[in-house]
Design a protein around this motif. Structure first.
Motif, mmCIF file in Angstrom:
data_model
loop_
_atom_site.group_PDB
_atom_site.id
_atom_site.type_symbol
_atom_site.label_atom_id
_atom_site.label_comp_id
_atom_site.label_asym_id
_atom_site.label_seq_id
_atom_site.Cartn_x
_atom_site.Cartn_y
_atom_site.Cartn_z
ATOM 1 N N LYS A 1 0.773 -1.164 -0.110
ATOM 2 C CA LYS A 1 -0.085 -0.191 -0.040
ATOM 3 C C LYS A 1 0.954 1.191 0.109
ATOM 4 O O LYS A 1 0.610 2.381 -0.880
ATOM 5 C CB LYS A 1 -0.782 -0.079 1.070
ATOM 6 C CG LYS A 1 -1.779 1.125 1.226
ATOM 7 C CD LYS A 1 -2.690 1.085 2.554
ATOM 8 C CE LYS A 1 -3.625 2.044 2.758
ATOM 9 N NZ LYS A 1 -4.635 2.142 3.842
ATOM 10 N N LYS A 2 1.892 1.145 0.662
ATOM 11 C CA LYS A 2 2.961 2.565 0.924
ATOM 12 C C LYS A 2 3.569 2.517 -0.441
ATOM 13 O O LYS A 2 3.912 3.759 -0.904
ATOM 14 C CB LYS A 2 3.859 2.284 2.195
ATOM 15 C CG LYS A 2 4.461 3.295 2.323
ATOM 16 C CD LYS A 2 5.126 3.357 3.576
ATOM 17 C CE LYS A 2 4.354 3.592 4.782
ATOM 18 N NZ LYS A 2 5.485 3.608 6.053
ATOM 19 N N LEU A 3 3.931 1.543 -1.101
ATOM 20 C CA LEU A 3 4.961 1.484 -2.153
ATOM 21 C C LEU A 3 4.054 2.046 -3.299
ATOM 22 O O LEU A 3 4.461 2.867 -4.227
ATOM 23 C CB LEU A 3 5.293 0.294 -2.631
ATOM 24 C CG LEU A 3 6.526 -0.314 -1.720
ATOM 25 C CD1 LEU A 3 6.743 -1.861 -2.407
ATOM 26 C CD2 LEU A 3 7.796 0.437 -1.920
ATOM 27 N N ASN A 4 2.652 1.763 -3.222
ATOM 28 C CA ASN A 4 1.622 2.278 -4.444
ATOM 29 C C ASN A 4 1.325 3.884 -4.396
ATOM 30 O O ASN A 4 1.119 4.301 -5.256
ATOM 31 C CB ASN A 4 0.679 1.589 -4.236
ATOM 32 C CG ASN A 4 0.549 0.107 -4.790
ATOM 33 O OD1 ASN A 4 1.439 -0.133 -5.467
ATOM 34 N ND2 ASN A 4 -0.484 -0.916 -4.617
ATOM 35 N N LYS A 5 1.612 4.241 -3.159
ATOM 36 C CA LYS A 5 1.508 5.662 -3.092
ATOM 37 C C LYS A 5 2.653 6.513 -3.881
ATOM 38 O O LYS A 5 2.533 7.739 -4.377
ATOM 39 C CB LYS A 5 1.718 6.311 -1.362
ATOM 40 C CG LYS A 5 0.583 5.894 -0.836
ATOM 41 C CD LYS A 5 0.782 6.484 0.640
ATOM 42 C CE LYS A 5 -0.283 6.199 1.705
ATOM 43 N NZ LYS A 5 -0.116 6.914 3.032
ATOM 44 N N ASN B 1 2.942 -1.060 -11.678
ATOM 45 C CA ASN B 1 3.632 -1.931 -12.894
ATOM 46 C C ASN B 1 5.074 -1.862 -12.633
ATOM 47 O O ASN B 1 5.867 -2.404 -13.639
ATOM 48 C CB ASN B 1 3.120 -1.620 -14.234
ATOM 49 C CG ASN B 1 3.490 -0.198 -14.734
ATOM 50 O OD1 ASN B 1 3.721 0.677 -14.022
ATOM 51 N ND2 ASN B 1 3.226 -0.032 -16.100
ATOM 52 N N MET B 2 5.600 -0.723 -12.028
ATOM 53 C CA MET B 2 6.949 -0.779 -11.850
ATOM 54 C C MET B 2 7.501 -2.102 -10.911
ATOM 55 O O MET B 2 7.243 -2.381 -10.051
ATOM 56 C CB MET B 2 7.548 0.472 -11.163
ATOM 57 C CG MET B 2 8.888 0.667 -11.118
ATOM 58 S SD MET B 2 9.440 2.183 -10.378
ATOM 59 C CE MET B 2 8.884 3.427 -11.597
ATOM 60 N N LYS B 3 8.764 -2.445 -11.481
ATOM 61 C CA LYS B 3 9.441 -3.776 -10.908
ATOM 62 C C LYS B 3 10.143 -3.570 -9.610
ATOM 63 O O LYS B 3 10.437 -2.157 -9.604
ATOM 64 C CB LYS B 3 10.180 -4.264 -11.886
ATOM 65 C CG LYS B 3 9.641 -4.785 -13.209
ATOM 66 C CD LYS B 3 10.609 -5.273 -14.268
ATOM 67 C CE LYS B 3 9.900 -5.961 -15.571
ATOM 68 N NZ LYS B 3 10.913 -6.609 -16.312
ATOM 69 N N GLN B 4 10.275 -4.332 -9.066
ATOM 70 C CA GLN B 4 10.909 -4.238 -7.511
ATOM 71 C C GLN B 4 12.216 -3.499 -7.515
ATOM 72 O O GLN B 4 12.809 -2.633 -6.905
ATOM 73 C CB GLN B 4 10.845 -5.454 -6.720
ATOM 74 C CG GLN B 4 11.643 -5.363 -5.313
ATOM 75 C CD GLN B 4 11.656 -6.523 -4.398
ATOM 76 O OE1 GLN B 4 10.507 -7.370 -4.811
ATOM 77 N NE2 GLN B 4 12.412 -7.046 -3.590
ATOM 78 N N ASP B 5 13.198 -4.356 -8.788
ATOM 79 C CA ASP B 5 14.644 -3.736 -8.718
ATOM 80 C C ASP B 5 14.517 -2.182 -9.270
ATOM 81 O O ASP B 5 15.646 -1.761 -8.865
ATOM 82 C CB ASP B 5 15.314 -4.589 -9.747
ATOM 83 C CG ASP B 5 14.612 -4.904 -11.023
ATOM 84 O OD1 ASP B 5 13.449 -4.515 -11.256
ATOM 85 O OD2 ASP B 5 15.375 -5.399 -12.020
ATOM 86 N N GLU B 6 13.982 -1.964 -9.868
ATOM 87 C CA GLU B 6 13.603 -0.632 -10.454
ATOM 88 C C GLU B 6 13.462 0.409 -9.234
ATOM 89 O O GLU B 6 14.174 1.534 -9.032
ATOM 90 C CB GLU B 6 12.569 -0.512 -11.532
ATOM 91 C CG GLU B 6 13.130 -0.961 -12.844
ATOM 92 C CD GLU B 6 11.903 -1.075 -13.881
ATOM 93 O OE1 GLU B 6 12.043 -1.084 -15.027
ATOM 94 O OE2 GLU B 6 10.493 -0.908 -13.389
ATOM 95 N N ILE B 7 12.336 -0.062 -8.402
ATOM 96 C CA ILE B 7 12.086 0.961 -7.252
ATOM 97 C C ILE B 7 13.413 0.902 -6.468
ATOM 98 O O ILE B 7 13.712 1.806 -5.913
ATOM 99 C CB ILE B 7 11.090 0.045 -6.155
ATOM 100 C CG1 ILE B 7 9.514 0.256 -7.332
ATOM 101 C CG2 ILE B 7 10.874 0.862 -4.791
ATOM 102 C CD1 ILE B 7 8.477 -0.499 -6.448
#
Length: 326
Positions: free
Chosen positions: A268-272, A277-283
């Protein structure tokens, strides 16, 4: 106290001396106590304890019943056996004691002196070590004067005489290289014979330093693991140890390790902040870049070495140990 009781009690003192050679034919003479000298480097203490007080009372009532043994050297009489009796006699005000003057060499006198005290019931580890050392040196001297005496090593001969192993004899002799403070710690039961071994193999200066730290912090219990670690650290550091090293090894202070930190973000926090659709390694790449910017703004170097001090980690200094070197 009866004479019978006195005779039995004396056997636990230094009154047991060899009578299996020519002693039975030796003449007994009276010697002035002021002519008598304690055996040089006599390893056995004369304790002012209950046994001594009993001995003084016995001699006050019955006199010195068993002659002391002495030998003459350079015009002086040195006591071989009977140090306690002589001490008690002087306490009773006696000016003379019965004595047998033995015609022996210094080495033979040493062996007789140690033998006379070997079966005392209250010999401390330090006394035993000093006695073993003196007797071993006497055996070596006899072998030097008479190389063909026998083919045994000196320590093997001593082991056969005292009924102990060569290794154990060396363990006790090693105690004699401890400083006086550490020897007293062994005498008083504050340090065992086994934990004392590594300390005895260290220099006098570092023994003194370790003792000062140990005494300053109320003498925490020292086991063989601790003293071995002290010895290894000393050898690995060019035979030097800092106060901090000693404190840490003894467990007086421990180096605090920072707790591992881990941060997790909920979905939920990441979606803020990031597209769904952004991949985890990109984040992770974006988050790390932002963290680097924050670190630069706040004076932190993210490329520092792993073991560099970090905020919250405890660093022990000599000040923490109250500057014991001073």
């Amino acid at each position: 106290m009866s004479v019978k009781n006195l005779s039995l009690k004396m056997k636990s003192y230094d009154d047991i001396f060899g009578n299996n050679n020519d002693d039975a034919t030796d003449s007994v003479v009276e010697l002035n106590t002021n002519e008598l000298h304690y055996f040089p480097d006599h390893p056995f203490q004369i304790r002012d304890d209950d046994d001594m007080r009993d001995l003084i009372a016995d001699i006050a009532e019955n006199g010195v019943l068993f002659p002391i043994e002495v030998y003459a050297e350079d015009g002086k009489y040195y006591i071989i056996s009977g140090h306690r009796r002589t001490f008690a006699a002087t306490k009773c005000g006696l000016s003379t004691v019965p004595a047998i003057i033995k015609n022996v060499t210094k080495s033979q006198a040493v062996k007789r002196m140690v033998s006379a005290n070997r079966y005392r019931t209250n010999i401390s580890p330090i006394e035993k070590g000093k006695a073993y050392k003196m007797e071993l040196e006497a055996i070596k001297e006899e072998k030097r004067l008479n190389p063909n005496k026998n083919g045994l090593r000196s320590d093997s001969e001593l082991a056969a005489i005292v009924g102990d192993s060569r290794a154990n004899i060396q363990r006790y002799i090693r105690l004699t290289t401890l400083t006086e403070d550490w020897q007293m710690a062994v005498e008083e039961g504050e340090l065992g014979v086994t934990p004392a071994q590594p300390l005895a193999q260290m220099s006098i200066s570092i023994q003194n330093h370790i003792y000062d730290v140990w005494a300053k912090f109320n003498k925490p219990k020292l086991n063989a693991t601790i003293t071995s670690d002290l010895h290894v650290a000393w050898k690995n550091n060019d035979e030097k140890l800092s106060t901090n090293d000693i404190c840490v090894i003894m467990g007086i202070f421990t180096e605090a390790k920072p707790k591992p930190r881990k941060i997790a973000f909920s979905e939920k926090k990441l979606n803020k902040y990031f597209p769904a659709n952004m991949k985890q390694d990109e984040i992770e790449v974006i988050v790390e870049e932002l963290l680097r910017e924050w670190a630069a703004d706040h004076g932190y170097n993210p490329d520092r070495e792993e073991d560099a001090p970090v905020k919250g980690q405890m660093k022990i200094t000599d000040t923490d140990c109250n500057m014991i070197e001073e």
